[in-house]
Design a protein around this motif. Sequence first.
Motif, PDB file in Angstrom:
ATOM      1  N   LEU A  51       0.839  -1.185   0.000  1.00  0.00           N
ATOM      2  CA  LEU A  51       0.000   0.000   0.000  1.00  0.00           C
ATOM      3  C   LEU A  51       0.881   1.244   0.000  1.00  0.00           C
ATOM      4  N   PRO A  52       0.394   2.344  -0.587  1.00  0.00           N
ATOM      5  CA  PRO A  52       1.201   3.576  -0.597  1.00  0.00           C
ATOM      6  C   PRO A  52       1.621   3.967   0.816  1.00  0.00           C
ATOM      7  N   LYS A  53       2.888   4.293   0.961  1.00  0.00           N
ATOM      8  CA  LYS A  53       3.417   4.628   2.279  1.00  0.00           C
ATOM      9  C   LYS A  53       3.232   6.114   2.576  1.00  0.00           C
ATOM     10  N   GLU A  54       2.880   6.368   3.791  1.00  0.00           N
ATOM     11  CA  GLU A  54       2.794   7.741   4.268  1.00  0.00           C
ATOM     12  C   GLU A  54       4.174   8.183   4.758  1.00  0.00           C
ATOM     13  N   PRO A  55       4.499   9.455   4.656  1.00  0.00           N
ATOM     14  CA  PRO A  55       5.783   9.937   5.192  1.00  0.00           C
ATOM     15  C   PRO A  55       5.895   9.648   6.686  1.00  0.00           C
ATOM     16  N   GLU A  56       7.114   9.401   7.144  1.00  0.00           N
ATOM     17  CA  GLU A  56       7.312   9.121   8.566  1.00  0.00           C
ATOM     18  C   GLU A  56       6.854  10.293   9.423  1.00  0.00           C
ATOM     19  N   ARG A  57       7.121  11.498   8.958  1.00  0.00           N
ATOM     20  CA  ARG A  57       6.682  12.697   9.678  1.00  0.00           C
ATOM     21  C   ARG A  57       5.952  13.603   8.693  1.00  0.00           C
ATOM     22  N   PRO A  58       4.708  13.270   8.397  1.00  0.00           N
ATOM     23  CA  PRO A  58       3.975  14.065   7.399  1.00  0.00           C
ATOM     24  C   PRO A  58       3.767  15.507   7.850  1.00  0.00           C
ATOM     25  N   LEU A  59       3.868  16.404   6.874  1.00  0.00           N
ATOM     26  CA  LEU A  59       3.621  17.813   7.154  1.00  0.00           C
ATOM     27  C   LEU A  59       2.166  18.137   6.858  1.00  0.00           C
ATOM     28  N   ALA A  60       1.594  19.004   7.626  1.00  0.00           N
ATOM     29  CA  ALA A  60       0.211  19.427   7.404  1.00  0.00           C
ATOM     30  C   ALA A  60       0.223  20.750   6.653  1.00  0.00           C
ATOM     31  N   PRO A  61      -0.594  20.872   5.602  1.00  0.00           N
ATOM     32  CA  PRO A  61      -0.667  22.162   4.896  1.00  0.00           C
ATOM     33  C   PRO A  61      -1.092  23.260   5.865  1.00  0.00           C
ATOM     34  N   LYS A  62      -0.405  24.384   5.816  1.00  0.00           N
ATOM     35  CA  LYS A  62      -0.725  25.466   6.748  1.00  0.00           C
ATOM     36  C   LYS A  62      -1.943  26.266   6.293  1.00  0.00           C
ATOM     37  N   ASP A  63      -2.273  26.184   5.001  1.00  0.00           N
ATOM     38  CA  ASP A  63      -3.469  26.849   4.487  1.00  0.00           C
ATOM     39  C   ASP A  63      -3.891  26.139   3.206  1.00  0.00           C
ATOM     40  N   SER A  64      -4.794  26.733   2.448  1.00  0.00           N
ATOM     41  CA  SER A  64      -5.303  26.088   1.234  1.00  0.00           C
ATOM     42  C   SER A  64      -4.694  26.653  -0.038  1.00  0.00           C
ATOM     43  N   SER A  65      -3.487  27.191   0.069  1.00  0.00           N
ATOM     44  CA  SER A  65      -2.821  27.718  -1.123  1.00  0.00           C
ATOM     45  C   SER A  65      -2.236  26.577  -1.941  1.00  0.00           C
ATOM     46  N   VAL A  66      -2.012  26.848  -3.218  1.00  0.00           N
ATOM     47  CA  VAL A  66      -1.404  25.879  -4.141  1.00  0.00           C
ATOM     48  C   VAL A  66      -0.289  26.583  -4.897  1.00  0.00           C
ATOM     49  N   ALA A  67       0.880  25.951  -4.960  1.00  0.00           N
ATOM     50  CA  ALA A  67       2.010  26.534  -5.680  1.00  0.00           C
ATOM     51  C   ALA A  67       2.608  25.494  -6.615  1.00  0.00           C
ATOM     52  N   VAL A  68       2.678  25.833  -7.894  1.00  0.00           N
ATOM     53  CA  VAL A  68       3.270  24.961  -8.911  1.00  0.00           C
ATOM     54  C   VAL A  68       4.506  25.672  -9.438  1.00  0.00           C
TER      55      VAL A  68
END
Length: 636
Positions: free
Chosen positions: A372-389
Amino acid sequence: MTDRQHQPYGDEAAEGSRSPSRSDAPPTADPVGEGSPTAPAGDEPERTLLPIATAARTRAAVAELLRPHRRLAIGGFAVMVIATAVGLLTQPLLGRIVDIAADQRPPSALTTTVLLLAAVAVAQGLSTAAGLSLISRLGESVLAQLRERFIERALGLPLEQVERAGSGDLTVRVTGDVSLTADAVRNALPELARSLLAIVLTLGALAVLDWRFLLAALLALPVQIHTARWYVRRAVPLYAEQRVANGAQQQQLLDTIGGSSTVRAFRLEKEHSERVEERSWSVVGLTMRGVHLVLRFYSRLHIAEFIGLAAVLATGFLLVRAEAASLGTATAAALYFHSLFTPVNSALVLIDDAQSAIAGLARIIGVADLPLPKEPERPLAPKDSSVAVAGVSHSYRSGHPVLHDVAMALRPGERVALVGASGAGKTTLAKLIAGIHRPTTGSIELGGASLEDIGPGAIRRTVALITQETHVFAGPLADDLRLASAGATDAELRAALDRVDALSWVEALPDGMATVIGEGGHRLSGAQTQALALARLILADPPVVILDEATAEAGSTGARALEKAVSRAIDGRTALIVAHRLTQAASADRIVVMEAGRVVETGTHDALRAADGPYAALWEAWSDTRRSPNHPEPGS
């Protein structure tokens, strides 16, 4: 919230079969079936089939599945041994009747023997039924475990992996391979158990009568072993090739039918018909090879039967003449060997079913073993709903980039419309932001954290991707909505429906929210189906929404109503709208224009019209189509 399996409130891009009318590949790109490792041209993804388990791994997986059911397996085997052993009393009893007749004894001497035959028949019938019941329960238990594990892994597969394999590959495994294995477990497994026990115990009974009868019967064994080995060597690769060919045929049908509108528009009917015909004849050819193989298999088995029966009869003749055995014993031996015809043939015939089932089982276990897809050991939470490409490029095939150094940003709560001609790269960019694909180069961040650092689970909770291909699950409408929020109350469901102007028509259904919809239920229109997807969106409440032509399937009147519903559903959320109708772009906070995989313009509706660039040309052409409804809208 980007995978089909984890996105209950909306719908997503069709897996594996990127419809030519919506894909970013040129319409003439060659859709490749799963039999081909790579696409010959265009921007279609390289085909990388899902894995197939090795023979050793398949055996080990079956052993793992059986381990929790050891008692059931032992009990079923023991009862089947008793049933088979009881049945083997029939031949000696019949031989006893022959001896009574040969000795010219009175008919009353047959009474005891006949009663014993009746008792044997009853006892064998009851014990066989009990044994088959236990074995069937064992098979169904193991099958249920395997099916659950397979579905779990299949639903957890990243859509990128599914698309690279081609949806035909997974479709055939979910349908054909699972059904084939289920049929083998329900029918072949009990019959095989009976046959093998009958063979072993019958040979033992022959030895009890006289060891020379056993030796005579074993003369057929070398021919049978050679036939079985000859068949298996040819059948295993043939059936494996056949399963792959079936998947390739399925993929080609999905590509052709799914893109039928574009196929007709570009007059590619003949080319696609030839591809379907080629893959279909490939399946036919492999099937006929299998038929010829089975016919040759049976003809060799008949030779073995004739050799064995002739040897047993000759041995019985010699022993009776030498007074080493009675006529009844010789008769019992002949009957024993003749009774072997059915279990031996059944066991060998089941090799045919077994090879096909094993090929399917290996394909199922190949998926079931995927991590199954692995989650990061220490996942970061998005601080807001912005998107940057930033600097994103992407290729479905090496050397055929679809996106080139794309950069864009969405502020929290901003509505950005993505427009451009078909093939500009809009859907690909939407999938990348939704986490379905990983960019070849560049980075994408949600709330200041990269997608890799957030992890698949958090991405699904943060981003919702809704397309025109919404799926309605069979069952009550309320249950369909609760896929997005299992604990939602009826009041919350009604509030979500009301927000997208769907409450009135839902309450007008025969049973309101309890009305059964989906397969076999009440049929919904395209606009109604999309309204349900928007209601799911509200219930799931993701901070970022991607709408990929979500109103494209509705008529003009329905589209206007849906656009209002979309506006309400995404209110307060960051939204990227792949615009099918430029009215959606005009009402957005900002517009991003794409051409050939590049961002060529960005700005407000009024500013871009005044700039007299690509967007202004699209708007002018779209305005013309509003006065000429028989023509497709640009940017679609």
